[in-house]
Design an enzyme around this catalytic site. Sequence first.
Site, PDB file in Angstrom:
ATOM      1  N   ILE A 139       0.872  -1.167   0.000  1.00 27.88           N
ATOM      2  CA  ILE A 139       0.000   0.000   0.000  1.00 27.88           C
ATOM      3  C   ILE A 139       0.911   1.219   0.000  1.00 27.88           C
ATOM      4  CG2 ILE A 139      -2.009  -1.059   1.080  1.00 27.88           C
ATOM      5  CD1 ILE A 139      -1.165   0.003   3.737  1.00 27.88           C
ATOM      6  N   ASP A 140       0.379   2.354  -0.435  1.00 26.13           N
ATOM      7  CA  ASP A 140       1.198   3.557  -0.578  1.00 26.13           C
ATOM      8  C   ASP A 140       1.729   4.055   0.757  1.00 26.13           C
ATOM      9  OD1 ASP A 140       0.582   3.527  -3.291  1.00 26.13           O
ATOM     10  OD2 ASP A 140      -1.186   4.794  -3.010  1.00 26.13           O
ATOM     11  N   LYS A 141       2.789   4.840   0.696  1.00 23.60           N
ATOM     12  CA  LYS A 141       3.415   5.406   1.892  1.00 23.60           C
ATOM     13  C   LYS A 141       2.400   6.085   2.797  1.00 23.60           C
ATOM     14  CE  LYS A 141       6.377   9.226   3.305  1.00 23.60           C
ATOM     15  NZ  LYS A 141       7.092  10.435   2.861  1.00 23.60           N
TER      16      LYS A 141
END
Length: 296
Positions: free
Chosen positions: A131-133
């Site tokens: 998942i994104d930062k």
Amino acid sequence: MEIKVEVGGQRLDKAVADLTALSRSLANEQIKNGQILVNGQPKKAKYTVQAGDVIYYHLPEPELVEYVAEDLPLEIVYQDRDVAVVNKPQGMVVHPSAGHTSGTLVNALLYHIKDLSGINGVLRPGIVHRIDKDTSGLLMVAKNDEAHLALAKELKEKKSLRKYWAIVHGNLPKDRGMIEAPIGRSEKDRKKQAVTAKGKPAVTRFQVLERFLEYTLVELQLETGRTHQIRVHMAYIGHPVAGDEVYGPRKTLKGHGQFLHAKTLGFSHPTTGEALEFSVDVPEIFEETLERLRNT
């Protein structure tokens, strides 16, 4: 290194960022240092590039990325001999890369979990999906190669359950629906993803949970897992995720990035076949923002 401009009209710093592997901040730094030249001459960042201009730039040496165990706070929601489920905090990158050589989820996993699958090599030990930062929430982690293969197969066959909560701009006209639009690299900006005919199939289902004056709380379920899928799909239908600096408007809710949380994760245990499902609360900043919206 050099590159020839085919279409003019952009500022020099933005053109360099779009046409090369340099970030815009690094492009600005090199422009100030005289390392970027246009047709052999130094220019300012605001210079408007012309078709036919030849830009000379410096490609820095790649950073040495280390994969070391770091004693970072990490909530392990579940763990057995084959699999772990962790709650990634907002602001944490999943695995080391140039620019993020430490402080990542992988660094934390190496410290907190003894065994991790090696299918993705030293780059992404145990990492089955990402998942994104600035997206918080649940991730499954494989502790051996057999478990990794089974979990990855289930993801590919779209059998895993992945539900997200997001605060999005505007009021969705329907309480539930499905977004089916292919996603691939943007032809206008190579650093972004976009809905494009050349993209791969992508499906996101949504359900409205709560409505506010200018925002909506939605639950989103992934049937596919394209890069930035929810963020791209919601922007595509005119309701970008609040706080998303890449795909959303500048005027948005204040937070620590996009208000997107991987709330529920379900999958079959790679060894026993048992159906497992986990859910975690949204981060404090997310909940506080919901309370403010309710009281507006």
